[in-house]
Design an enzyme around this catalytic site. Structure first.
Site, mmCIF file in Angstrom:
data_model
loop_
_atom_site.group_PDB
_atom_site.id
_atom_site.type_symbol
_atom_site.label_atom_id
_atom_site.label_comp_id
_atom_site.label_asym_id
_atom_site.label_seq_id
_atom_site.Cartn_x
_atom_site.Cartn_y
_atom_site.Cartn_z
ATOM 1 N N HIS A 185 0.740 -1.154 -0.041
ATOM 2 C CA HIS A 185 0.145 -0.018 -0.106
ATOM 3 C C HIS A 185 0.851 1.138 0.026
ATOM 4 O O HIS A 185 0.337 2.317 0.014
ATOM 5 C CB HIS A 185 -0.802 0.066 1.125
ATOM 6 C CG HIS A 185 -0.112 0.155 2.624
ATOM 7 N ND1 HIS A 185 0.281 -0.461 3.116
ATOM 8 C CD2 HIS A 185 -0.112 1.272 3.346
ATOM 9 C CE1 HIS A 185 1.053 -0.182 4.282
ATOM 10 N NE2 HIS A 185 0.829 0.896 4.383
HETATM 11 C C1 UD1 Z 1 -1.772 5.236 6.566
HETATM 12 C C2 UD1 Z 1 -0.421 5.339 7.352
HETATM 13 C C3 UD1 Z 1 0.480 4.399 7.084
HETATM 14 C C4 UD1 Z 1 -0.115 3.088 7.296
HETATM 15 C C5 UD1 Z 1 -1.347 2.837 6.626
HETATM 16 C C6 UD1 Z 1 -2.000 1.403 6.917
HETATM 17 C C7 UD1 Z 1 -0.063 7.903 7.404
HETATM 18 C C8 UD1 Z 1 0.904 8.965 6.657
HETATM 19 N N1 UD1 Z 1 0.139 6.642 6.713
HETATM 20 O O1 UD1 Z 1 -1.749 5.161 5.364
HETATM 21 O O2 UD1 Z 1 1.687 4.635 7.825
HETATM 22 O O3 UD1 Z 1 0.841 1.923 7.188
HETATM 23 O O4 UD1 Z 1 -2.207 3.786 6.803
HETATM 24 O O5 UD1 Z 1 -3.227 1.235 6.330
HETATM 25 O O6 UD1 Z 1 -0.761 8.193 8.134
HETATM 26 N N2 UD1 Z 1 -8.974 5.128 2.509
HETATM 27 C C9 UD1 Z 1 -10.200 4.421 2.427
HETATM 28 N N3 UD1 Z 1 -10.947 3.837 3.631
HETATM 29 C C10 UD1 Z 1 -10.380 4.179 4.728
HETATM 30 C C11 UD1 Z 1 -9.015 4.780 4.854
HETATM 31 C C12 UD1 Z 1 -8.510 5.225 3.751
HETATM 32 O O7 UD1 Z 1 -10.850 3.996 1.333
HETATM 33 O O8 UD1 Z 1 -10.717 3.782 5.908
HETATM 34 C C13 UD1 Z 1 -8.286 5.304 1.228
HETATM 35 C C14 UD1 Z 1 -8.550 6.598 0.752
HETATM 36 O O9 UD1 Z 1 -8.769 6.944 -0.546
HETATM 37 C C15 UD1 Z 1 -7.443 7.529 1.183
HETATM 38 C C16 UD1 Z 1 -6.247 6.575 1.117
HETATM 39 O O10 UD1 Z 1 -6.839 5.381 1.351
HETATM 40 O O11 UD1 Z 1 -7.274 8.717 0.499
HETATM 41 C C17 UD1 Z 1 -5.039 6.593 1.956
HETATM 42 O O12 UD1 Z 1 -5.665 6.901 3.525
HETATM 43 P P1 UD1 Z 1 -4.711 7.539 4.338
HETATM 44 O O13 UD1 Z 1 -5.288 7.375 5.792
HETATM 45 O O14 UD1 Z 1 -4.236 8.583 3.834
HETATM 46 O O15 UD1 Z 1 -3.395 6.667 4.329
HETATM 47 P P2 UD1 Z 1 -2.875 5.114 4.301
HETATM 48 O O16 UD1 Z 1 -2.308 5.045 2.810
HETATM 49 O O17 UD1 Z 1 -3.972 4.393 4.600
#
Ligand code: UD1
Length: 390
Positions: free
Chosen positions: A226
């Site tokens: 991811h």
């Molecule tokens: C975050 C953490 C990362 C961790 C990961 C585990 C930071 C900088 N990164 O990254 O260290 O390894 O979580 O999963 O905090 N999204 C959904 N549903 C959700 C959450 C996110 O669809 O419940 C999608 C959205 O499109 C969002 C993208 O995932 O924009 C990224 O989510 P985000 O929380 O920004 O970072 P992660 O890549 O999940």
């Protein structure tokens, strides 16, 4: 002289605000909350969820599996750019701190919520406690590295999982009186849930996929990816899927797909690189499902931080699809091998594991299931010591 531990927690000493935001925080916080409740006297807590992760698969399911209490407060920030997400957590967390007057704010790991809540607390003179401090990839292109470095600089108490983390902090000028090596709370969760892990066949069945695909004599491997550096560029993601498709011809691979990765496979039209008979695509898995998948896998290929440690604790060979790791003990003592995006290395090490020559490793010091108790005892003493009723 040290103050003795009172029978009851002083009513004038506010709760410990415990912050979670994203998936990798939940398995770290669950054993800490239990240890705080079991401590004599019990340490009052207030669980704040920033809402960084919110999908059922990314959030609710893990809360259930880990038997985490419902958050006392949910800030519901959701997704956004790093600046927007961090700023929104800060804006919404500040009034909570003002109202609840905590004795300290406890943050875990390295996600955006960790740094955001740290900044709010420290600027109000509230002590910050960082669990899993001192890990460094020395790669400032990783958002998590920025979160770690900044959180550690301003936190008052830093609990570390491995001795190299203590050394990293010392090199950054952090006084040793602020640092305590306690071991790995995530492994507390793993050891206490090991018996409850779900079977891999059940994980497939729940997704409507034929469980026979993982019930063959040859077994299966597990993949998670991811990190933006692996999945946000079409050419990189395509090459990674290509090499995984090759490995899958020898060993079926079960993918637990982060929403970002799933979205990008669709956006870049890379679905044709997935061999549906050999590459099994599952949604993000619950904690007990992931534990069952990892514990029964012949190999794990991942870019996650947490899985590097969990595979070491389980004795399962892990190939890490990153150029660096902030958890070097998993390489030095555990089952982890860094392969980056070097496709020859990925192929070679995967073949080694399949030939029975994977690393078996050993359990690092203090990864013994008691790290949360060490934190509870130490933090309670620290808070009582600082507390002077007037
Ligand atoms: C975050 C953490 C990362 C961790 C990961 C585990 C930071 C900088 N990164 O990254 O260290 O390894 O979580 O999963 O905090 N999204 C959904 N549903 C959700 C959450 C996110 O669809 O419940 C999608 C959205 O499109 C969002 C993208 O995932 O924009 C990224 O989510 P985000 O929380 O920004 O970072 P992660 O890549 O999940």
């Amino acid at each position: 002289m040290k103050k003795p531990m009172p029978e009851r927690w002083p009513s004038s000493l506010g709760p410990v605000i415990c912050v979670v935001g994203a998936r990798p925080n939940f398995m770290k916080m669950a054993p800490i909350l239990r240890a705080f409740a079991a401590h004599q006297p019990s340490i009052p807590t207030l669980l704040v969820h920033t809402g960084q992760h919110y999908d059922r698969d990314m959030n609710d399911k893990l809360f259930e599996d880990l038997r985490l209490p419902h958050p006392d407060i949910n800030l519901d920030v959701g997704s956004g750019s790093h600046a927007v997400q961090t700023a929104e957590v800060m804006r919404r967390f500040e009034p909570v701190v003002d109202e609840k007057k905590p004795s300290c704010v406890l943050v875990v790991g390295d996600v955006n919520s960790t740094l955001a809540c740290t900044l709010v607390a420290v600027k109000k003179g509230i002590p910050v406690v960082h669990v899993e401090a001192g890990l460094r990839s020395y790669d400032r292109a990783m958002p998590e590295e920025i979160n770690r470095v900044l959180t550690d600089q301003v936190a008052d108490l830093l609990y570390t999982t491995e001795r190299s983390a203590t050394d990293n902090l010392a090199r950054e000028g952090i006084g040793e009186e602020r640092i305590r090596f306690v071991g790995n709370v995530m492994i507390d969760s793993l050891l206490s849930n090991r018996e409850l892990a779900r079977s891999p066949a059940a994980c497939l069945q729940a997704a409507g996929i034929d469980p026979a695909l993982v019930q063959t004599a040859q077994g299966f491997g597990v993949v998670t990816m991811h990190r933006p550096s692996n999945v946000d560029h079409a050419d990189v993601l395509a090459s990674l899927l290509g090499v995984l498709r090759e490995i899958a011809q020898s060993l079926p691979l079960v993918f637990a797909l982060h929403p970002r990765t799933k979205g990008n496979i669709e956006r870049f039209s890379l679905g044709h690189l997935i061999d549906p008979k050999r590459m099994i695509m599952l949604p993000p898995q619950g904690y007990l499902e992931m534990l069952g998948l990892m514990a029964n896998a012949r190999i794990v290929l991942t870019d996650s931080g947490g899985l590097q440690e969990e595979t070491t604790a389980l004795g399962i060979p892990c190939l890490t699809l990153r150029e660096n790791t902030e958890r070097p003990i998993t390489v030095d003592q555990g089952t982890n091998t860094m392969v980056g995006r070097d496709f020859a290395a990925i192929r070679f090490h995967a073949a080694e594991v399949l030939a029975g020559r994977g690393k078996s490793g050993r359990l690092p010091e203090y990864w013994d299931g008691r790290s949360s108790q060490r934190i509870a005892a130490d933090l309670a003493a620290w808070l009582i010591e600082r507390h002077s009723p007037n």
